[in-house]
Design a protein around this motif. Structure first.
Motif, mmCIF file in Angstrom:
data_model
loop_
_atom_site.group_PDB
_atom_site.id
_atom_site.type_symbol
_atom_site.label_atom_id
_atom_site.label_comp_id
_atom_site.label_asym_id
_atom_site.label_seq_id
_atom_site.Cartn_x
_atom_site.Cartn_y
_atom_site.Cartn_z
ATOM 1 N N ALA A 90 32.931 72.307 -20.138
ATOM 2 C CA ALA A 90 33.473 71.027 -19.708
ATOM 3 C C ALA A 90 32.935 69.924 -20.600
ATOM 4 C CB ALA A 90 33.075 70.752 -18.261
ATOM 5 N N LYS A 91 33.731 68.889 -20.741
ATOM 6 C CA LYS A 91 33.346 67.799 -21.634
ATOM 7 C C LYS A 91 33.457 66.485 -20.874
ATOM 8 C CE LYS A 91 35.252 65.564 -25.706
ATOM 9 N NZ LYS A 91 36.000 65.759 -26.932
ATOM 10 N N ILE A 92 32.433 65.646 -21.017
ATOM 11 C CA ILE A 92 32.485 64.337 -20.366
ATOM 12 C C ILE A 92 32.326 63.261 -21.418
ATOM 13 C CG2 ILE A 92 31.555 62.956 -18.501
ATOM 14 C CD1 ILE A 92 29.705 65.582 -18.146
ATOM 15 N N THR A 93 33.243 62.346 -21.451
ATOM 16 C CA THR A 93 33.072 61.190 -22.333
ATOM 17 C C THR A 93 33.336 59.937 -21.508
ATOM 18 O OG1 THR A 93 35.392 61.254 -22.888
ATOM 19 C CG2 THR A 93 33.891 62.390 -24.377
ATOM 20 N N GLU A 94 33.282 58.807 -22.168
ATOM 21 C CA GLU A 94 33.543 57.551 -21.469
ATOM 22 C C GLU A 94 34.911 57.571 -20.806
ATOM 23 O OE1 GLU A 94 31.044 55.092 -21.625
ATOM 24 O OE2 GLU A 94 32.203 54.297 -19.966
ATOM 25 N N GLU A 95 35.837 58.288 -21.445
ATOM 26 C CA GLU A 95 37.203 58.277 -20.896
ATOM 27 C C GLU A 95 37.310 59.103 -19.636
ATOM 28 O OE1 GLU A 95 37.011 57.273 -24.754
ATOM 29 O OE2 GLU A 95 37.407 59.410 -24.557
ATOM 30 N N GLY A 96 36.466 60.122 -19.511
ATOM 31 C CA GLY A 96 36.582 60.938 -18.308
ATOM 32 C C GLY A 96 36.108 62.346 -18.535
ATOM 33 N N VAL A 97 36.418 63.162 -17.562
ATOM 34 C CA VAL A 97 35.929 64.541 -17.566
ATOM 35 C C VAL A 97 37.076 65.479 -17.868
ATOM 36 C CG1 VAL A 97 34.894 66.302 -16.125
ATOM 37 C CG2 VAL A 97 34.219 63.949 -15.842
ATOM 38 N N THR A 98 36.853 66.415 -18.775
ATOM 39 C CA THR A 98 37.850 67.496 -18.952
ATOM 40 C C THR A 98 37.137 68.819 -18.799
ATOM 41 O OG1 THR A 98 37.571 66.839 -21.245
ATOM 42 C CG2 THR A 98 39.810 66.847 -20.400
ATOM 43 N N ILE A 99 37.673 69.630 -17.939
ATOM 44 C CA ILE A 99 37.127 70.982 -17.783
ATOM 45 C C ILE A 99 38.120 71.933 -18.416
ATOM 46 C CG2 ILE A 99 36.233 72.662 -16.166
ATOM 47 C CD1 ILE A 99 35.690 70.539 -14.234
#
Lengths: 190, 248
Positions: A155-164
């Motif tokens: 999963a990846k979290i950035t300022e824009e949001g979370v993507t799993i």
């Protein structure tokens, strides 16, 4: 490995991601608590939102209080997030031990994966490099666990949001010569 | 609400990054000390009260508790908006139970948030409003008029300009008494600046600075229909002759 497609990572609010190991039913209970927390937070409807630091501390309180009542939630949690440019990564254990670090692991990951992370982690890891690093750690853990399945989810979290990302499987190679007869050089009843 | 109107004045104003609270100190007699009217609730929240000070003290204690509890659970400061709603709900309960009486104090809550600087006014009725600038207490109408004239500039004011404006607004409520640091209290909270009450010397210096300027330019007060009671000339009095004597 009884349950082959249980997802152990969930996004929390807009800014954080929670991953758990241990008792799945307790994890679901934690998710219920967090859902309620986020719901009430949104209901205030002002400019504030709960970031990863706040969620992490809330979880610490919950875990610690349950442990004090001798009724722990049997999980080790990893919580990460990004809010207003600040990156956060922390962990809470089932007895309420919590800390933040640049790389965290639960259970056997602490013994097998952390050394690799300590050596190869640096501040400016790109996402792809981080991905590969994590895969490497998971590989090690997979080889050393007799009841693991080679399914992995990033999963990846950035300022824009979370993507799993979708779960995918790791390629493993079992034809190493040392694997042929592992007890060959062993002394004793093991 | 009457209790609030009879308490001594308190004013608050905010810019995008700072909030300033000011109040007039009232003492029971010459021998006694001043009543404490500005309370620090947390590093990022402070409150000025007008009305029954005892009720104000109780509510400050409640606010401090809420802030500490939130900080303990979440390790981050309590958003001002929530504190104000909790206060308002507490006040509302007292208006609906026959065996209770409302809190006889109006609160000007100043605080800092993720979403910027905020100034709220909490009524004994349980209502709360957010303001750019406000004044409560006796003779606060004069201060309100002054603030109404100037509030559009506040959002971009510097911190020092804001403090100066606060002191000038306090002066409006004094109706002729000289503005000295011993009769007023000023507190500031802002980005990078935790809530603190300015000490007397600092306040006196600021007063001296603008009183001198005031004698040259004349402050912006003009005859005001609503407050046309006393036409006393103030210390930094108007030097324009065309304008009618300054009403406070």
């Amino acid at each position: 490995m009884r349950y082959k497609s249980v997802e152990r990572m969930k996004p929390i609010g807009k800014h954080s991601l929670l991953g758990a190991s241990g008792e799945i039913s307790d994890f679901q209970e934690i998710l219920r608590y967090l859902n309620e927390l986020i719901l009430y937070d949104n209901m205030w409807d002002n400019g504030n939102s709960l970031g990863p630091k706040e969620v992490h501390n809330y979880l610490t309180r919950v875990m610690y209080n349950r442990r004090n009542k001798f009724n722990p939630l049997w999980n080790s949690l990893v919580l990460g997030g990004v809010k207003n440019g600040n990156k956060y990564l922390g962990t809470v254990s089932m007895i309420g031990v919590n800390f933040k670090d640049n790389h965290v692991a639960t259970g056997f990951g602490n013994h097998l994966a952390q050394p690799i992370l300590r050596q190869e982690w640096h501040k400016n890891l790109s996402f792809e490099d981080g991905d590969k690093l994590l895969e490497k750690c998971m590989c090690v853990l997979l080889y050393r666990d007799r009841s693991a399945v080679n399914k992995l989810q990033i999963a990846k979290i950035t300022e824009e949001g979370v993507t799993i990302n979708q779960p995918y499987s790791l390629k493993t190679y079992w034809e190493f010569s040392t694997f042929e007869n592992p007890a060959q050089g062993a002394i004793g009843s093991w | 609400m009457e209790a609030v109107k009879q308490g001594s004045a308190a004013i608050g104003l905010r810019s995008k990054t700072h909030v300033v609270l000011g109040c007039v100190n009232k003492a029971n007699s010459e021998l006694s000390s001043h009543q404490k009217k500005i309370f620090k609730v947390d590093d990022h929240i402070g409150v000025a009260i007008a009305g029954l000070t005892a009720d104000g003290r109780v509510l400050s204690r409640y606010m401090r508790n809420e802030c500490i509890n939130y900080n303990f659970t979440y390790e981050s400061p309590l958003p001002v908006g929530r504190l104000v709603v909790q206060l308002a709900d507490k006040a509302q309960v007292c208006t609906q139970c026959s065996w209770k009486r409302p809190y006889g104090v109006g609160l000007l809550v100043a605080g800092l948030d993720e979403s910027g600087a905020h100034l709220y006014y909490n009524c004994p009725s349980g209502n709360y409003f957010e303001y750019q600038a406000f004044a409560i207490g006796s003779r606060s109408q004069a201060a309100k008029t002054y603030l109404e004239r100037r509030f559009e500039n506040f959002a971009d004011s510097s911190r020092d300009d804001l403090v100066k404006d606060a002191l000038m607004a306090i002066r409006e409520t004094l109706q002729g008494e000289t503005l000295k640091s011993s009769i007023c209290t000023v507190a500031v909270v802002g980005v990078g600046e935790p809530f603190h009450i300015l000490d007397q010397e600092t306040v006196q210096q600021i007063i001296n600075a603008f009183e001198i300027v005031g004698e040259q330019e004349g402050p912006a007060a003009e005859p005001d229909a609503a407050a046309g009671q006393e036409a006393a000339a103030e210390q930094g009095g108007s030097t324009d002759e065309g304008v009618a004597p300054m009403d406070i």
